[in-house]
Design a protein around this motif. Structure first.
Motif, PDB file in Angstrom:
ATOM      1  N   PHE A 139       0.827  -1.198   0.000  1.00  0.00           N
ATOM      2  CA  PHE A 139       0.000   0.000   0.000  1.00  0.00           C
ATOM      3  C   PHE A 139       0.868   1.257   0.000  1.00  0.00           C
ATOM      4  CE2 PHE A 139      -2.367   3.469   1.884  1.00  0.00           C
ATOM      5  CZ  PHE A 139      -3.509   3.470   1.104  1.00  0.00           C
ATOM      6  N   LYS A 140       1.870   1.291   0.850  1.00  0.00           N
ATOM      7  CA  LYS A 140       2.717   2.485   0.942  1.00  0.00           C
ATOM      8  C   LYS A 140       3.470   2.743  -0.361  1.00  0.00           C
ATOM      9  CE  LYS A 140       3.251   2.353   5.948  1.00  0.00           C
ATOM     10  NZ  LYS A 140       4.169   2.140   7.069  1.00  0.00           N
ATOM     11  N   LYS A 164      -1.262  -6.770  -6.840  1.00  0.00           N
ATOM     12  CA  LYS A 164      -2.582  -6.198  -7.095  1.00  0.00           C
ATOM     13  C   LYS A 164      -3.587  -6.703  -6.061  1.00  0.00           C
ATOM     14  CE  LYS A 164      -2.136  -5.279 -12.034  1.00  0.00           C
ATOM     15  NZ  LYS A 164      -2.616  -5.600 -13.394  1.00  0.00           N
ATOM     16  N   ALA A 165      -3.519  -8.000  -5.773  1.00  0.00           N
ATOM     17  CA  ALA A 165      -4.432  -8.579  -4.774  1.00  0.00           C
ATOM     18  C   ALA A 165      -4.178  -7.971  -3.400  1.00  0.00           C
ATOM     19  CB  ALA A 165      -4.260 -10.096  -4.732  1.00  0.00           C
ATOM     20  N   SER A 166      -2.907  -7.842  -3.009  1.00  0.00           N
ATOM     21  CA  SER A 166      -2.559  -7.254  -1.709  1.00  0.00           C
ATOM     22  C   SER A 166      -3.039  -5.812  -1.612  1.00  0.00           C
ATOM     23  CB  SER A 166      -1.048  -7.287  -1.474  1.00  0.00           C
ATOM     24  OG  SER A 166      -0.617  -8.582  -1.212  1.00  0.00           O
ATOM     25  N   TYR A 167      -2.824  -5.053  -2.667  1.00  0.00           N
ATOM     26  CA  TYR A 167      -3.231  -3.651  -2.661  1.00  0.00           C
ATOM     27  C   TYR A 167      -4.751  -3.536  -2.560  1.00  0.00           C
ATOM     28  CZ  TYR A 167      -3.572   1.282  -3.848  1.00  0.00           C
ATOM     29  OH  TYR A 167      -3.860   2.627  -3.816  1.00  0.00           O
ATOM     30  N   HIS A 168      -5.448  -4.339  -3.338  1.00  0.00           N
ATOM     31  CA  HIS A 168      -6.909  -4.328  -3.316  1.00  0.00           C
ATOM     32  C   HIS A 168      -7.438  -4.640  -1.907  1.00  0.00           C
ATOM     33  CE1 HIS A 168     -11.000  -4.730  -4.783  1.00  0.00           C
ATOM     34  NE2 HIS A 168     -11.082  -5.895  -4.165  1.00  0.00           N
ATOM     35  N   LEU A 169      -6.896  -5.672  -1.286  1.00  0.00           N
ATOM     36  CA  LEU A 169      -7.301  -6.030   0.077  1.00  0.00           C
ATOM     37  C   LEU A 169      -6.974  -4.909   1.062  1.00  0.00           C
ATOM     38  CD1 LEU A 169      -6.202  -9.778   0.228  1.00  0.00           C
ATOM     39  CD2 LEU A 169      -8.548  -8.901   0.355  1.00  0.00           C
ATOM     40  N   ALA A 170      -5.804  -4.324   0.918  1.00  0.00           N
ATOM     41  CA  ALA A 170      -5.400  -3.229   1.808  1.00  0.00           C
ATOM     42  C   ALA A 170      -6.366  -2.050   1.700  1.00  0.00           C
ATOM     43  CB  ALA A 170      -3.975  -2.784   1.477  1.00  0.00           C
ATOM     44  N   VAL A 171      -6.717  -1.675   0.478  1.00  0.00           N
ATOM     45  CA  VAL A 171      -7.631  -0.553   0.271  1.00  0.00           C
ATOM     46  C   VAL A 171      -8.984  -0.844   0.913  1.00  0.00           C
ATOM     47  CG1 VAL A 171      -8.932   0.733  -1.490  1.00  0.00           C
ATOM     48  CG2 VAL A 171      -6.483   0.322  -1.801  1.00  0.00           C
ATOM     49  N   LYS A 172      -9.482  -2.050   0.729  1.00  0.00           N
ATOM     50  CA  LYS A 172     -10.773  -2.438   1.327  1.00  0.00           C
ATOM     51  C   LYS A 172     -10.716  -2.320   2.850  1.00  0.00           C
ATOM     52  CE  LYS A 172     -13.368  -3.826  -2.126  1.00  0.00           C
ATOM     53  NZ  LYS A 172     -14.346  -2.877  -2.584  1.00  0.00           N
ATOM     54  N   LYS A 173      -9.641  -2.824   3.450  1.00  0.00           N
ATOM     55  CA  LYS A 173      -9.503  -2.778   4.910  1.00  0.00           C
ATOM     56  C   LYS A 173      -9.369  -1.343   5.412  1.00  0.00           C
ATOM     57  CE  LYS A 173      -7.373  -7.349   5.295  1.00  0.00           C
ATOM     58  NZ  LYS A 173      -6.111  -8.070   5.574  1.00  0.00           N
ATOM     59  N   ILE A 174      -8.648  -0.524   4.681  1.00  0.00           N
ATOM     60  CA  ILE A 174      -8.477   0.881   5.070  1.00  0.00           C
ATOM     61  C   ILE A 174      -9.817   1.612   4.979  1.00  0.00           C
ATOM     62  CG2 ILE A 174      -7.440   3.092   4.376  1.00  0.00           C
ATOM     63  CD1 ILE A 174      -4.899   1.407   3.651  1.00  0.00           C
ATOM     64  N   GLU A 175     -10.545   1.397   3.894  1.00  0.00           N
ATOM     65  CA  GLU A 175     -11.861   2.024   3.746  1.00  0.00           C
ATOM     66  C   GLU A 175     -12.778   1.623   4.901  1.00  0.00           C
ATOM     67  OE1 GLU A 175     -13.109   0.692  -0.127  1.00  0.00           O
ATOM     68  OE2 GLU A 175     -12.099   2.359  -1.143  1.00  0.00           O
TER      69      GLU A 175
END
Length: 181
Positions: A139-140, A164-175
């Protein structure tokens, strides 16, 4: 590697031009590497400590640089690895788990004289602190450093698909975190 990078590397690898070329390298990459490391370790003083180690490793390791990756990717990989190692050592010394350690770092962030963020920035960092270590890094690198997945893959040695999968999951968790806090 660009022609400019190739020329710089050649100058860095020649003893008679190494010092001047290294000063050029330092001038070019000091700010971007500071920003990268700061996003990972959060605190200014820790960032300065990590950067000293990064530049020492770069100076001593440049002779072994083969040019198989871009110079900045090589520098970012060294800086990222040094920052992660620094945090792992600091966390081990503190005797707390990854999440607790991340939260403590954020608590210190507001008292860092070099921190100029607001409440939203703190909340974002709190949300990031809840992520697993790998998702935090991805994410960073993607969000703050605005690197392409291919560049992150080169730095981390991870496939683009996994990133891409890690980033997508990170964004969902942050939201989710931001909506609930």
């Amino acid at each position: 590697m660009t022609i400019e990078e190739k020329q710089l590397v050649e100058l860095l690898q020649q003893p008679e031009s190494k010092a001047k070329a290294f000063a050029n390298l330092l001038h070019t990459y000091q700010k971007p590497l500071y920003h990268l490391v700061r996003q990972i370790v959060l605190l200014h003083d820790d960032t300065e400590d990590v950067l000293q180690n990064v530049w020492i490793k770069v100076f001593h390791g440049i002779d072994n640089f083969k040019g198989e990756s871009k110079l900045y990717s090589w520098l970012y990989r060294i800086a990222t690895n040094e920052a992660i190692t620094f945090l792992q050592q600091k966390r081990r010394k503190s005797g707390v788990n990854f999440e607790e350690f991340s939260e403590k770092q954020i608590g210190k962030l507001t008292s860092d004289a070099y921190f100029d963020g607001d409440e939203i920035t703190i909340k974002l960092h709190q949300a990031i602190a809840k992520l697993p270590e790998k998702q935090q890094l991805v994410f960073k690198l993607k969000y703050f450093e605005e690197l392409k997945y291919e560049e992150i893959a080169e730095i981390t040695g991870t496939s683009v698909g996994a990133l891409k999968a890690s980033y997508h999951l990170a964004v969902k968790k942050i939201e989710e975190f931001v909506q609930n806090h």
